[in-house]
Design a protein around this motif. Sequence first.
Motif, mmCIF file in Angstrom:
data_model
loop_
_atom_site.group_PDB
_atom_site.id
_atom_site.type_symbol
_atom_site.label_atom_id
_atom_site.label_comp_id
_atom_site.label_asym_id
_atom_site.label_seq_id
_atom_site.Cartn_x
_atom_site.Cartn_y
_atom_site.Cartn_z
ATOM 1 N N ARG A 18 0.830 -1.210 0.000
ATOM 2 C CA ARG A 18 0.000 0.000 0.000
ATOM 3 C C ARG A 18 0.862 1.256 0.000
ATOM 4 N NH1 ARG A 18 -3.230 -1.512 5.295
ATOM 5 N NH2 ARG A 18 -1.122 -2.271 5.736
ATOM 6 N N PRO A 19 0.353 2.357 -0.548
ATOM 7 C CA PRO A 19 1.132 3.592 -0.554
ATOM 8 C C PRO A 19 1.263 4.222 0.826
ATOM 9 C CG PRO A 19 -1.024 3.975 -1.525
ATOM 10 C CD PRO A 19 -0.898 2.498 -1.349
ATOM 11 N N GLU A 20 0.332 3.917 1.729
ATOM 12 C CA GLU A 20 0.373 4.449 3.094
ATOM 13 C C GLU A 20 -0.626 3.663 3.931
ATOM 14 O OE1 GLU A 20 -2.756 8.091 2.068
ATOM 15 O OE2 GLU A 20 -0.738 8.535 2.771
ATOM 16 N N ARG A 21 -0.640 3.945 5.223
ATOM 17 C CA ARG A 21 -1.598 3.292 6.106
ATOM 18 C C ARG A 21 -3.011 3.732 5.751
ATOM 19 N NH1 ARG A 21 -0.830 -0.931 8.676
ATOM 20 N NH2 ARG A 21 0.970 -0.187 9.845
ATOM 21 N N ASP A 22 -3.896 2.768 5.484
ATOM 22 C CA ASP A 22 -5.272 3.102 5.119
ATOM 23 C C ASP A 22 -6.196 2.768 6.305
ATOM 24 O OD1 ASP A 22 -4.701 0.438 4.837
ATOM 25 O OD2 ASP A 22 -5.945 0.132 3.079
ATOM 26 N N ALA A 23 -6.576 3.777 7.036
ATOM 27 C CA ALA A 23 -7.395 3.596 8.237
ATOM 28 C C ALA A 23 -8.866 3.502 7.857
ATOM 29 C CB ALA A 23 -7.160 4.744 9.211
ATOM 30 N N VAL A 24 -9.218 2.440 7.154
ATOM 31 C CA VAL A 24 -10.603 2.266 6.712
ATOM 32 C C VAL A 24 -11.063 0.855 7.058
ATOM 33 C CG1 VAL A 24 -10.442 3.931 4.844
ATOM 34 C CG2 VAL A 24 -9.849 1.558 4.400
ATOM 35 N N GLY A 25 -12.345 0.737 7.397
ATOM 36 C CA GLY A 25 -12.950 -0.567 7.602
ATOM 37 C C GLY A 25 -12.597 -1.211 8.925
ATOM 38 N N SER A 26 -13.499 -2.087 9.366
ATOM 39 C CA SER A 26 -13.283 -2.799 10.622
ATOM 40 C C SER A 26 -12.248 -3.909 10.448
ATOM 41 C CB SER A 26 -14.602 -3.387 11.119
ATOM 42 O OG SER A 26 -15.529 -2.379 11.423
ATOM 43 N N LYS A 27 -12.318 -4.642 9.335
ATOM 44 C CA LYS A 27 -11.397 -5.741 9.025
ATOM 45 C C LYS A 27 -11.343 -6.738 10.181
ATOM 46 C CE LYS A 27 -8.557 -2.959 5.888
ATOM 47 N NZ LYS A 27 -7.182 -2.493 5.568
ATOM 48 N N ALA A 28 -10.140 -7.037 10.673
ATOM 49 C CA ALA A 28 -9.986 -8.017 11.760
ATOM 50 C C ALA A 28 -10.342 -7.342 13.080
ATOM 51 C CB ALA A 28 -8.553 -8.547 11.796
ATOM 52 N N ILE A 29 -11.585 -7.526 13.527
ATOM 53 C CA ILE A 29 -12.063 -6.752 14.675
ATOM 54 C C ILE A 29 -12.032 -7.525 15.983
ATOM 55 C CG2 ILE A 29 -13.579 -5.354 13.232
ATOM 56 C CD1 ILE A 29 -15.928 -6.990 14.370
ATOM 57 N N CYS A 30 -11.858 -8.852 15.941
ATOM 58 C CA CYS A 30 -11.927 -9.644 17.171
ATOM 59 C C CYS A 30 -10.534 -10.149 17.535
ATOM 60 C CB CYS A 30 -12.894 -10.813 16.999
ATOM 61 S SG CYS A 30 -13.199 -11.725 18.534
ATOM 62 N N GLN A 31 -10.076 -9.799 18.736
ATOM 63 C CA GLN A 31 -8.733 -10.167 19.191
ATOM 64 C C GLN A 31 -8.851 -10.983 20.476
ATOM 65 O OE1 GLN A 31 -6.660 -9.417 16.993
ATOM 66 N NE2 GLN A 31 -7.689 -7.765 15.895
ATOM 67 N N GLN A 32 -8.258 -12.174 20.474
ATOM 68 C CA GLN A 32 -8.369 -13.072 21.614
ATOM 69 C C GLN A 32 -7.365 -12.721 22.708
ATOM 70 O OE1 GLN A 32 -10.000 -17.153 19.567
ATOM 71 N NE2 GLN A 32 -7.826 -16.976 19.892
ATOM 72 N N ARG A 33 -7.591 -13.332 23.886
ATOM 73 C CA ARG A 33 -6.787 -13.017 25.065
ATOM 74 C C ARG A 33 -5.308 -13.297 24.862
ATOM 75 N NH1 ARG A 33 -9.109 -15.641 30.155
ATOM 76 N NH2 ARG A 33 -10.223 -13.668 30.409
ATOM 77 N N ASP A 34 -4.959 -14.396 24.183
ATOM 78 C CA ASP A 34 -3.536 -14.694 24.016
ATOM 79 C C ASP A 34 -2.842 -13.623 23.191
ATOM 80 O OD1 ASP A 34 -5.022 -15.520 21.826
ATOM 81 O OD2 ASP A 34 -3.715 -17.197 21.339
#
Length: 227
Positions: free
Chosen positions: A46-62
């Motif tokens: 990508r040309p730069e960080r694209d702060a769009v969309g939820s994408k990977a929204i669930c992060q587990q405890r580990d």
Amino acid sequence: MRPPAPRPPADTVADPVLVLGAGPVGQTAALLLARRGVPVRIVDTRPERDAVGSKAICQQRDVLDVWDWLGAGTIAEEGLTWDTARTFYRDRELFSVRLPDPGASPLPPFVNISQSRTEQVLDHLLDEAGVRTLWDHRVTGITQDDDGVDVECATPDGPVRLRGSHALACLGAHGGVVREALGLGFEGTSFDDRFLICDIRADLPGWERERRFYFDPEWNPGRQVLI
């Protein structure tokens, strides 16, 4: 326990580890390497960080535990968690399931938080560690020898060859070139359903720790809604 400060790279290591992909997986890998004094560089198409969309929204405890150790505990603090899952047909509740937390960790079992926010937090730590990201570098080929790897990239200024001690592929579904070079597949299935995902800030009394799934709700007939 807090992580050690990033150590300067050892003089005997000339080439950096090339982390291919600047998403959360690549960011985390780069941070863990930097904490151990390993020179590392991130490469992304990508040309730069694209702060769009939820994408990977669930992060587990580990995963939250690793990020907390790296100094990114704010991800767990800002994310939303729930312990009750309710399922509805139209406006009638069919059943609910509770997911009790045994309380063995100070971290929640999981949190929901937008990937763009996760990347923002991890980028700040990468800046502190002095890890550089090469944007606009699309990987087109990779070769290896006894001493390291060469990664070929296409850039707006023409082809570039990057030399590394190792290459760590964190490209997800977009890592076809690397997988082909290693003779690896990416088996799986997909479906044609499409979902609209919205990040909304709202006060919903009684819903703070609930997930609700509606089939054919009267207020959005013929569709499915997950809140």
